[in-house]
Design a protein around this motif. Structure first.
Motif: not given
Length: 448
Positions: A103-115, A130-143
């Motif tokens: 199955r193709r899937a997505t998953y969200v984890t939290d870093r110790p700092g909350g990111e 194949l896997s892709l690892h990204t974080t919240f963009t600075d724009r999303s954090t600012d918003i």
């Protein structure tokens, strides 16, 4: 001293109660509820915005991993996206299990700092992942930070606005209640023409108006009942006057002797009682008016007391010209002297100082209930000052003083520093004549 401290403590509590009155309680309640609602809404909006941003980020990661999958299956090389990896060892266990199931899937984890970390994975050819690892963009954090700041400012504004609204509403309600309490106090003090509903005023009707109307209705009912009782008392006393006068006349025709003296004594006492009851009824009706004359108070008191009892000492500290009703003043003075002679002990002293007349005896003092509540009809006091009589003397004196616009007070004389339980060394009745005498309508002249 202890009694003074006991009086000061309730006064301080009363003053403290004003600062925490209805206005502030209502304001605090509205502010508290507003703060709770603002916090709850802020949490809901923050979480909803965060979830929406995470969903968008997961959708974007899912689109990119699909592109990377097609590129890998076709060219057997990773997609140009920099965060795409093959068989990444740091892939979360839960996500790896989904991929192993095909199955193709997505998953969200939290870093110790909350990111948050966004993962996306898909099974590729040859059993690779194949896997892709990204974080919240600075724009999303600012918003999200800007949104949190706006929510905090809005919450503070809601609390302040609610507090101001509570002060406004509570102040109006508190003012109406204070006016109602003041008017009710005036009614309780005998001003029967005061209406609580008129005193609070206002155009908007609320529960305060219902309370005021109920108090006015109760006042009217009580006044009607009191008036009915007064009329019954006056009628009974009036009807008794004729037979009592006939009884007294018949007793005077009896032959001299001890039985005749007893009958005459009781008949005279009954006539006095009937006359006093009629006088009390007239005073209660508030229809009595003073007939004013200008007199020298010290000279007037000295002559009247000397005619009543030459053994009573009269001391004029300061002579004063007063405008009053001599007949009613004499009635008050004689009743105070009779009370001192009947219940007190000699010597009896009368002092005139300006517009103030003091009558003192050296007996056991006034009873505590009289000092606390004032004179009451048909109450002669406690056992140590009871004596004989029907208890109307001081009631009549107080009623006549009201007609004169004067104030009649009572106190006991005790040694300096002695506690309240120590036996009094005498009783003092003080008559305070007003500076401006009442007019023939019972009111007081307005001074410029």
């Amino acid at each position: 001293m202890r009694g003074t401290m006991q009086r000061l403590v309730p006064a301080r509590l009363e003053r403290a109660g004003i600062r925490t009155g209805l206005r502030w309680k209502l304001s605090a309640a509205i502010a508290f509820v507003g703060a709770l609602v603002a916090i709850a809404l802020s949490l809901v909006v923050h979480n909803a915005a965060r979830v929406s941003m995470l969903d968008n980020a997961r959708d974007l990661a899912d689109e990119r991993i699909q592109i990377a999958q097609r590129n890998y299956d076709q060219y057997r090389r990773p997609n140009p996206f920099p965060n795409v990896k093959i068989n990444d060892s740091s892939l979360p266990r839960e996500l790896r299990e989904k991929v192993e199931q095909g199955r193709r899937a997505t998953y969200v984890t939290d870093r110790p700092g909350g990111e948050p970390d966004i993962w996306a994975a898909v099974p590729a050819a040859n059993g690779n992942v194949l896997s892709l690892h990204t974080t919240f963009t600075d724009r999303s954090t600012d918003i999200l930070n800007d949104l949190d700041q706006a929510l905090v400012i809005g919450s503070i504004a809601v609390v302040l606005g609610g507090s101001a609204l509570g002060v406004l509403i509570g102040g109006r309600l508190s003012s109406r209640l204070r006016k109602a309490a003041t008017a009710a106090g005036q009614v309780a003090s005998g001003e029967t023409d005061v209406r609580v509903r008129d005193a609070i005023g206002g155009v908007v009707r609320d529960e305060t108006d219902d309370l005021a109307s109920a108090v006015d209705a109760m006042t009217d009912a009580l006044q009607q009942r009191i008036e009915a009782e007064r009329r019954v008392t006056a009628d009974i006393a009036h009807e008794l006057r004729t037979p009592v006068t006939g009884l007294l006349t018949a007793a005077e025709l009896l032959p001299p002797g001890r039985p005749t003296e007893l009958v005459l004594d009781r008949a005279k006492a009954m006539r006095t009682l009937v006359e006093d009851v009629l006088e009390v009824a007239r005073l209660d009706s508030a229809s009595e008016r003073a007939e004013l004359q200008d007199i020298l108070l010290g000279e007037f008191v000295s002559r009247r007391v000397a005619a009543k009892d030459p053994d009573i000492e009269v001391r004029v500290v300061h002579e004063s010209m007063v405008t009053t009703d001599p007949r009613r003043l004499e009635r008050v003075l004689f009743n105070l002297l009779a009370n001192a002679a009947r219940h007190g002990e000699p010597p009896i002293e009368v002092t005139v100082e300006g517009r103030v007349i003091r009558v003192r005896d050296h007996g056991p003092g006034f009873p505590e209930d009289l000092l606390a509540e004032g004179p009451s009809r048909f109450r002669t006091g406690s056992a140590d000052r009871a004596g004989h009589g029907h208890g109307l003397g001081l009631t009549i004196a107080a009623g006549q003083a009201r007609v004169l616009g004067a104030r009649l007070t009572f106190r006991n004389v005790r040694p300096a520093g002695a506690p309240d339980g120590v036996r009094a060394e005498g009783a003092v009745a003080v008559l305070w004549l007003p500076e401006h005498a009442p007019t023939n309508t019972g009111s007081y002249p307005m001074m410029p």
